[in-house]
Design an enzyme around this catalytic site. Structure first.
Site, PDB file in Angstrom:
ATOM      1  N   SER A  41       0.814  -1.224   0.000  1.00 26.32           N
ATOM      2  CA  SER A  41       0.000   0.000   0.000  1.00 26.32           C
ATOM      3  C   SER A  41       0.845   1.271   0.000  1.00 26.32           C
ATOM      4  CB  SER A  41      -0.919   0.000   1.220  1.00 26.32           C
ATOM      5  OG  SER A  41      -1.819  -1.064   1.128  1.00 26.32           O
ATOM      6  N   CYS A 129     -15.309 -12.144  15.970  1.00 24.98           N
ATOM      7  CA  CYS A 129     -16.565 -11.479  15.594  1.00 24.98           C
ATOM      8  C   CYS A 129     -17.806 -12.266  16.017  1.00 24.98           C
ATOM      9  CB  CYS A 129     -16.580 -11.214  14.090  1.00 24.98           C
ATOM     10  SG  CYS A 129     -16.032 -12.617  13.105  1.00 24.98           S
ATOM     11  N   GLN A 156     -21.841 -17.305   8.737  1.00 22.85           N
ATOM     12  CA  GLN A 156     -20.933 -16.160   8.736  1.00 22.85           C
ATOM     13  C   GLN A 156     -20.673 -15.605   7.334  1.00 22.85           C
ATOM     14  OE1 GLN A 156     -18.481 -18.216  12.355  1.00 22.85           O
ATOM     15  NE2 GLN A 156     -17.424 -16.518  11.362  1.00 22.85           N
ATOM     16  N   GLY A 160     -16.009 -11.230   6.726  1.00 20.79           N
ATOM     17  CA  GLY A 160     -15.168 -11.622   7.856  1.00 20.79           C
ATOM     18  C   GLY A 160     -13.846 -12.228   7.414  1.00 20.79           C
ATOM     19  N   LYS A 216     -12.364 -20.885  19.116  1.00 22.38           N
ATOM     20  CA  LYS A 216     -12.339 -19.484  19.581  1.00 22.38           C
ATOM     21  C   LYS A 216     -13.653 -19.165  20.285  1.00 22.38           C
ATOM     22  CE  LYS A 216      -9.558 -17.861  15.718  1.00 22.38           C
ATOM     23  NZ  LYS A 216      -9.633 -17.193  14.415  1.00 22.38           N
ATOM     24  N   HIS A 245     -23.104 -11.383  10.298  1.00 20.67           N
ATOM     25  CA  HIS A 245     -23.112 -12.773  10.764  1.00 20.67           C
ATOM     26  C   HIS A 245     -24.449 -13.076  11.457  1.00 20.67           C
ATOM     27  CE1 HIS A 245     -19.003 -13.027   9.726  1.00 20.67           C
ATOM     28  NE2 HIS A 245     -18.445 -13.127  10.905  1.00 20.67           N
TER      29      HIS A 245
HETATM   30  P1  A2P Z   1      -2.448  -4.095   2.474  1.00 17.19           P
HETATM   31  O1  A2P Z   1      -3.733  -3.487   1.970  1.00 17.19           O
HETATM   32  O2  A2P Z   1      -1.254  -3.223   2.238  1.00 17.19           O
HETATM   33  O3  A2P Z   1      -2.258  -5.518   2.012  1.00 17.19           O
HETATM   34  P2  A2P Z   1      -8.239  -7.546   4.800  1.00 17.19           P
HETATM   35  O4  A2P Z   1      -8.433  -8.343   6.057  1.00 17.19           O
HETATM   36  O5  A2P Z   1      -9.439  -6.744   4.411  1.00 17.19           O
HETATM   37  O6  A2P Z   1      -7.702  -8.384   3.678  1.00 17.19           O
HETATM   38  O7  A2P Z   1      -7.080  -6.456   5.155  1.00 17.19           O
HETATM   39  C1  A2P Z   1      -5.871  -6.804   5.755  1.00 17.19           C
HETATM   40  C2  A2P Z   1      -5.133  -5.533   6.200  1.00 17.19           C
HETATM   41  O8  A2P Z   1      -3.912  -5.910   6.841  1.00 17.19           O
HETATM   42  C3  A2P Z   1      -4.748  -4.627   5.054  1.00 17.19           C
HETATM   43  O9  A2P Z   1      -4.737  -3.282   5.497  1.00 17.19           O
HETATM   44  C4  A2P Z   1      -3.336  -5.100   4.739  1.00 17.19           C
HETATM   45  O10 A2P Z   1      -2.541  -4.133   4.087  1.00 17.19           O
HETATM   46  C5  A2P Z   1      -2.817  -5.312   6.153  1.00 17.19           C
HETATM   47  N1  A2P Z   1      -1.673  -6.212   6.180  1.00 17.19           N
HETATM   48  C6  A2P Z   1      -1.626  -7.507   5.794  1.00 17.19           C
HETATM   49  N2  A2P Z   1      -0.380  -8.016   5.963  1.00 17.19           N
HETATM   50  C7  A2P Z   1       0.382  -7.021   6.490  1.00 17.19           C
HETATM   51  C8  A2P Z   1       1.736  -6.900   6.887  1.00 17.19           C
HETATM   52  N3  A2P Z   1       2.580  -7.919   6.799  1.00 17.19           N
HETATM   53  N4  A2P Z   1       2.163  -5.704   7.368  1.00 17.19           N
HETATM   54  C9  A2P Z   1       1.316  -4.676   7.460  1.00 17.19           C
HETATM   55  N5  A2P Z   1       0.017  -4.708   7.103  1.00 17.19           N
HETATM   56  C10 A2P Z   1      -0.451  -5.876   6.618  1.00 17.19           C
END
Ligand code: A2P
Length: 334
Positions: A41, A129, A156, A160, A216, A245
């Site tokens: 990102s 959740c 669910q 999620g 969980k 959910h």
């Molecule tokens: P990114 O968008 O850069 O991949 P979701 O559960 O909707 O898939 O989102 C997961 C979130 O966790 C996103 O913001 C994702 O960022 C972030 N994320 C996943 N892996 C990492 C990581 N190793 N370091 C930082 N953020 C992470």
């Protein structure tokens, strides 16, 4: 409350974005807001209160000067970075399952066990959740009649499982209606027009035959309610619903509760809305609960198979009460 320096780790994800919405909607006092995500990102921006903020790459030194961090970036990320944040004096509210059963970490649903935030040592866990919405409904019944046993089956939503899962349900629904084969990537099987009794989709079942999501619900319920005597069993199922959910809950209590008594207790309980008018065909629905912060309960009836049994249907927005809203409510308790 004095304005705080806040970070959201996983800000670009489904829950992360809802965390930003909740911080905004509930006017959480913010001095500074830091948005963190993965290297994928880098260069992106997100809007908060009309202002474009850069997304920074989450790193060990991201939390210097940050007072409260909301984490929703997966268990591995929380395991690695939450202790770094806590070491820098930041309080982490973590949405992953990484810390939930750690005896040093409180597991909090503000309507159920708000006082547990007091003994945190830098990390507070946000429950699963499905567990959150269930315990919000169980708490007033437990206080009145003591729960002996809980049997829950969940329905669910795919949200999620994250943003890729939502895209998969959309794509598969279109493909199948167009006569093309489903291409499962996130889920182990076709999710469109199907029900998958394996949550999380990426985790193997454990030796006792339960899924980790089921365990969980079992373990977290006891920890949040502060009562190990409650016997809980769960079957958790992913259904082709985008958001919200639903749960079929069956309870056995020590003291008999009539359906009318339960309805009254639930109607007075914080965070609960009773929707239970059979003539009007009114009962909780995922479509109606989406976008709302409450837990909806209906179809409340006495169990014909047990003298002290009750059945009911519980629905909530899994991204809000099940994740982002609960996390922001915990931050407010701080
Ligand atoms: P990114 O968008 O850069 O991949 P979701 O559960 O909707 O898939 O989102 C997961 C979130 O966790 C996103 O913001 C994702 O960022 C972030 N994320 C996943 N892996 C990492 C990581 N190793 N370091 C930082 N953020 C992470």
């Amino acid at each position: 409350m004095t304005p705080k320096s806040v970070a959201v780790a996983g800000a670009t994800g489904l829950v992360g974005r809802q965390m930003l919405e909740m911080l905004d909607e509930r006017n959480y006092p913010i001095k500074n807001l830091k948005l963190l995500a993965s290297a994928r990102s880098k260069g992106r921006t997100l809007t908060f209160k009309g202002e474009e903020l850069p997304v920074e790459v989450l790193a060990e030194d991201s939390f210097k000067g940050v007072e409260v961090a909301l984490f929703s970036a997966g268990g591995g990320t929380s395991k690695k970075f939450a202790p770094c944040a806590a070491k820098d004096g930041c309080v982490v509210v973590d949405n992953s399952s990484a810390w939930r059963m750690d005896p040093e970490v409180p597991l909090v649903v503000p309507e159920v066990n708000p006082d547990d935030v007091k003994w945190h040592k830098g990390i507070i866990a946000n429950p699963n959740c499905s567990t959150i919405q269930m315990v919000v409904a169980l708490k007033p019944l437990h206080d009145a009649a003591r729960l002996e046993r809980v049997v829950v089956s969940t329905y669910q939503a795919v949200s999620g499982a994250g943003k890729d899962a939502v895209e998969e349900l959309k794509a598969q629904t279109r493909d199948i209606l167009d006569g093309k084969p489903a291409q499962p990537k996130v889920f182990p099987h076709q999710i469109a027009f199907n029900c998958i009794p394996q949550i999380p989709q990426s985790a193997a079942f454990i030796e006792n035959g339960y899924s980790t999501e089921e365990m969980k619900m079992i373990n977290e319920t006891k920890k949040i309610m502060g009562d190990d005597r409650i016997r809980v069993t769960a079957t958790t199922v992913r259904v082709p619903v985008f958001n919200g959910h639903s749960e079929s809950v069956n309870i056995e209590t020590e003291k008999k509760l009539t359906a009318a008594q339960a309805r009254e207790l639930l109607a007075r309980a914080p965070g609960v809305v009773v929707q239970d008018d059979l003539e009007a065909q009114q009962y909780p629905l995922a479509t109606v609960a989406t976008g709302r912060g409450e837990t909806f309960v209906g179809r409340i009836r006495e169990d014909l198979s047990h003298p002290r049994g009750l059945c009911f249907w519980v629905v909530s927005d899994n991204l809000l009460k099940g994740a982002a809203l609960n996390a922001v409510q915990i931050a407010e308790l701080l």
